[in-house]
Design a protein around this motif. Structure first.
Motif, short mmCIF file in Angstrom:
data_model
loop_
_atom_site.label_atom_id
_atom_site.label_comp_id
_atom_site.label_asym_id
_atom_site.label_seq_id
_atom_site.Cartn_x
_atom_site.Cartn_y
_atom_site.Cartn_z
N LEU A 46 17.47 -86.86 -3.67
CA LEU A 46 18.71 -85.76 -2.60
C LEU A 46 19.11 -86.33 -1.11
N GLU A 47 19.99 -87.33 -1.15
CA GLU A 47 20.83 -87.37 0.58
C GLU A 47 20.25 -85.61 1.19
N PRO A 48 19.37 -85.99 2.79
CA PRO A 48 19.43 -85.46 3.38
C PRO A 48 20.66 -84.17 3.64
N ASP A 49 21.77 -84.23 3.66
CA ASP A 49 22.67 -83.73 3.55
C ASP A 49 23.34 -83.35 2.33
N ALA A 50 23.33 -83.13 1.55
CA ALA A 50 23.49 -83.49 0.28
C ALA A 50 24.16 -82.32 -0.14
N THR A 51 25.44 -81.22 -0.31
CA THR A 51 25.72 -80.37 -1.13
C THR A 51 25.36 -79.43 -2.36
N VAL A 52 24.71 -78.21 -2.90
CA VAL A 52 24.33 -77.70 -3.77
C VAL A 52 24.60 -76.71 -4.05
N TRP A 53 25.58 -76.46 -5.61
CA TRP A 53 26.41 -75.57 -5.90
C TRP A 53 24.51 -75.07 -6.44
N ASP A 54 24.00 -74.43 -6.21
CA ASP A 54 22.54 -73.93 -7.41
C ASP A 54 22.51 -73.01 -8.32
N SER A 55 22.14 -73.01 -8.93
CA SER A 55 22.35 -72.07 -10.26
C SER A 55 22.02 -70.73 -9.90
N VAL A 56 21.18 -70.81 -8.95
CA VAL A 56 20.96 -69.12 -8.66
C VAL A 56 21.42 -68.87 -7.13
N ALA A 57 22.07 -69.17 -6.95
CA ALA A 57 22.16 -69.21 -5.19
C ALA A 57 24.03 -69.43 -5.20
N GLY A 58 24.68 -67.40 -4.13
CA GLY A 58 26.03 -67.40 -3.70
C GLY A 58 26.94 -68.55 -3.35
#
Length: 159
Positions: A46-58
């Motif tokens: 992952l890039e250190p500043d990657a964005t993620v829509w995680d499956s369990v996070a809002g």
């Protein structure tokens, strides 16, 4: 789990399939490291500043600090269904410039529950955007996880 070779089901819509395979291998390495509990190896994907829509996070996770905060909030090992396998499949890949856009399915398999009853797998559709860094390595800059079938529940045996 590894994804070092594009499966026969892969659809490379644009770009060189061998380059697409390089990007796909990063996804495989990330999931392999996840199952092995190797946080540093996951972070290397992952890039250190990657964005993620995680499956369990809002909220959208923006960068390593947000991801680490989510990791610390997860239940400790042994308090829920035990993940035994992650299978990424049916990738669709587009390459443009130094970017790779991957769309794929992810199946998460679980060990049987304490009572020996099988648990349902989880199925999600994911999108990953990778960028080739100056060092030539592909890294994920955005990951979107969309759970379609929640897993980890008892399989209805019909008995």
């Amino acid at each position: 789990m590894t994804c070092s070779v594009l499966p026969d089901s892969a659809l490379v819509r644009s770009g060189d399939p061998s380059v697409a395979a390089e990007a796909w291998a990063v996804v495989g390495e990330m999931y392999r490291a996840y199952l092995a509990g190797e946080r540093a190896a996951i972070d290397a994907c992952l890039e250190p500043d990657a964005t993620v829509w995680d499956s369990v996070a809002g909220p959208l996770l923006a960068g390593r600090a947000d991801l680490d905060r989510l990791r610390e909030q997860r239940p400790p090992a042994g308090t829920g269904p035990v993940e035994t396998a992650l299978t990424a499949y049916d990738p669709v890949v587009d390459l443009f410039g130094g970017h790779a856009l991957l769309r794929y399915w992810l199946a998460v398999d679980f060990a049987p529950g304490a009572d020996g009853v099988a648990l349902t797998p989880e199925l999600s559709r994911n999108t990953a955007l990778l960028r080739r860094a100056g060092d030539g390595r592909w890294r994920i800059v955005h990951l979107h996880e969309d759970v379609r079938d929640a897993g980890g529940t008892r399989v209805d045996t019909g008995v």
